[in-house]
Scaffold this motif. Structure first.
Motif, PDB file in Angstrom:
ATOM      1  N   GLU A  40      -1.857   5.887  -3.741  1.00 57.33           N
ATOM      2  CA  GLU A  40      -0.786   4.900  -3.751  1.00 57.33           C
ATOM      3  C   GLU A  40      -0.339   4.566  -2.330  1.00 57.33           C
ATOM      4  OE1 GLU A  40       1.096   6.518  -7.985  1.00 57.33           O
ATOM      5  OE2 GLU A  40       2.390   6.205  -6.240  1.00 57.33           O
ATOM      6  N   ALA A  41       0.556   3.607  -2.224  1.00 55.02           N
ATOM      7  CA  ALA A  41       1.103   3.235  -0.922  1.00 55.02           C
ATOM      8  C   ALA A  41       2.163   4.240  -0.480  1.00 55.02           C
ATOM      9  CB  ALA A  41       1.734   1.847  -1.016  1.00 55.02           C
ATOM     10  N   PRO A  42       2.287   4.475   0.811  1.00 50.42           N
ATOM     11  CA  PRO A  42       3.393   5.305   1.300  1.00 50.42           C
ATOM     12  C   PRO A  42       4.739   4.665   0.962  1.00 50.42           C
ATOM     13  CG  PRO A  42       1.740   4.974   3.008  1.00 50.42           C
ATOM     14  CD  PRO A  42       1.401   4.037   1.899  1.00 50.42           C
TER      15      PRO A  42
ATOM     16  N   PHE B  88      -9.556   3.419   3.377  1.00 50.59           N
ATOM     17  CA  PHE B  88      -8.458   2.818   2.633  1.00 50.59           C
ATOM     18  C   PHE B  88      -7.608   2.050   3.646  1.00 50.59           C
ATOM     19  CE2 PHE B  88      -5.890   2.125  -0.858  1.00 50.59           C
ATOM     20  CZ  PHE B  88      -4.629   2.696  -0.806  1.00 50.59           C
ATOM     21  N   LEU B  90      -4.320  -0.225   4.579  1.00 51.53           N
ATOM     22  CA  LEU B  90      -2.949  -0.490   4.162  1.00 51.53           C
ATOM     23  C   LEU B  90      -2.311  -1.532   5.059  1.00 51.53           C
ATOM     24  CD1 LEU B  90      -1.910   3.194   3.518  1.00 51.53           C
ATOM     25  CD2 LEU B  90      -1.730   1.381   1.816  1.00 51.53           C
ATOM     26  N   PHE B 107       4.997  -0.968   2.441  1.00 47.32           N
ATOM     27  CA  PHE B 107       3.541  -0.984   2.349  1.00 47.32           C
ATOM     28  C   PHE B 107       3.058  -1.682   1.080  1.00 47.32           C
ATOM     29  CE2 PHE B 107       2.023   1.740   5.769  1.00 47.32           C
ATOM     30  CZ  PHE B 107       3.200   2.349   6.180  1.00 47.32           C
ATOM     31  N   GLY B 108       1.881  -2.323   1.197  1.00 50.99           N
ATOM     32  CA  GLY B 108       1.178  -2.809   0.031  1.00 50.99           C
ATOM     33  C   GLY B 108       0.419  -1.668  -0.636  1.00 50.99           C
ATOM     34  N   ASP B 109      -0.251  -1.974  -1.761  1.00 49.20           N
ATOM     35  CA  ASP B 109      -0.954  -0.943  -2.531  1.00 49.20           C
ATOM     36  C   ASP B 109      -2.321  -0.589  -1.965  1.00 49.20           C
ATOM     37  OD1 ASP B 109       0.396  -2.116  -5.685  1.00 49.20           O
ATOM     38  OD2 ASP B 109       1.106  -0.544  -4.315  1.00 49.20           O
ATOM     39  N   ARG B 112      -9.409  -0.569  -0.917  1.00 49.17           N
ATOM     40  CA  ARG B 112     -10.409   0.467  -0.637  1.00 49.17           C
ATOM     41  C   ARG B 112     -11.745  -0.216  -0.366  1.00 49.17           C
ATOM     42  NH1 ARG B 112      -9.512   5.658  -1.079  1.00 49.17           N
ATOM     43  NH2 ARG B 112      -7.648   5.314  -2.329  1.00 49.17           N
TER      44      ARG B 112
END
Lengths: 110, 116
Positions: A40-42, B88, B90, B107-109, B112
């Motif tokens: 998931e995102a931080p 990954f 971000l 942050f976005g999701d 990957r």
């Protein structure tokens, strides 16, 4: 200039306390704390600005010692939902950007 | 609801191919950032932008390029010069208040990226 976090990993039982440290070799303007669940995102927890302040949010609080160039995150009476990887992001004065530590993986067991 | 949208969620790249990762925000934030995260590692800054039509290299910019033509958009291109792009990615944004990072980053999701 990457900050060093310790410990790298910690396993607790629900209800126990934890301390995560973040140390820098450079003078800091601010320290940010984030928590990331796997894949998931931080998620933002809190920011501490130079001045040695301590902030808190329910059972999660943090301190910032400007002279020692370090910050600590305190998790009290941990809950299962606290599991995840915790990152500190540090800003060196005037840098206009954050540099993140390598993370501390926290596992809370029932 | 306001937030940051990254697309696609999964992306596959062939050797020698450029790919572009999308990042859009409707938070009215001035600053936007791209980070790379490798397994078990922290976040490493690729590029960041404090204002439209301006951006700066982060710590690992080689093999990447960005543009900031609109306030809400900050696409990242992973070029063929990036020899190890599997990671990954971000995207984040924050309000900008002068030269210091005293605002939280949202942050976005993530996307990957894998090499075929």
């Amino acid at each position: 200039q990457q900050p060093v976090q310790s410990p790298q990993a910690v396993i607790l039982r629900e209800g126990e306390d934890a301390v995560i440290n973040c140390s820098s070799s450079k003078a800091l303007y601010s320290v940010h704390w984030y928590r990331q669940k796997h894949g998931e995102a931080p998620v933002f927890l809190m920011i501490l600005l130079k001045g040695g302040e301590q902030k808190g949010h329910e059972k999660i609080s943090a301190s910032f010692n400007e002279k020692k160039q370090q910050s600590s995150l305190y998790l009290t009476a941990s809950q299962l939902s606290y599991s995840g990887t915790y990152f500190c992001g540090t800003e060196i004065s005037g840098a206009q950007k954050l540099v993140f530590g390598q993370g501390t993986r926290l596992t809370i067991n029932p | 609801d306001g937030g940051i949208t990254q697309s696609p969620k999964y992306l596959f790249r062939k050797e020698g191919q450029n790919v572009t990762l999308s990042c859009e925000q409707n938070l009215n934030h001035d600053a936007m950032y791209w980070y790379r995260q490798d397994p078990g590692q922290g976040l490493r800054l690729i590029y960041y932008s404090q204002i439209v039509n301006d951006f700066q290299k982060g710590d690992i910019a080689e093999g990447y390029s960005v543009s900031r033509e609109k306030k809400e958009s900050f696409p990242l291109t992973v070029t063929s010069a990036q020899k190890n792009p599997t990671a990954f990615y971000l995207c984040a944004s924050s309000m900008s208040q002068g030269p210091y990072s005293n605002q939280p980053q949202h942050f976005g999701d993530g996307t990957r990226l894998s090499i075929l």
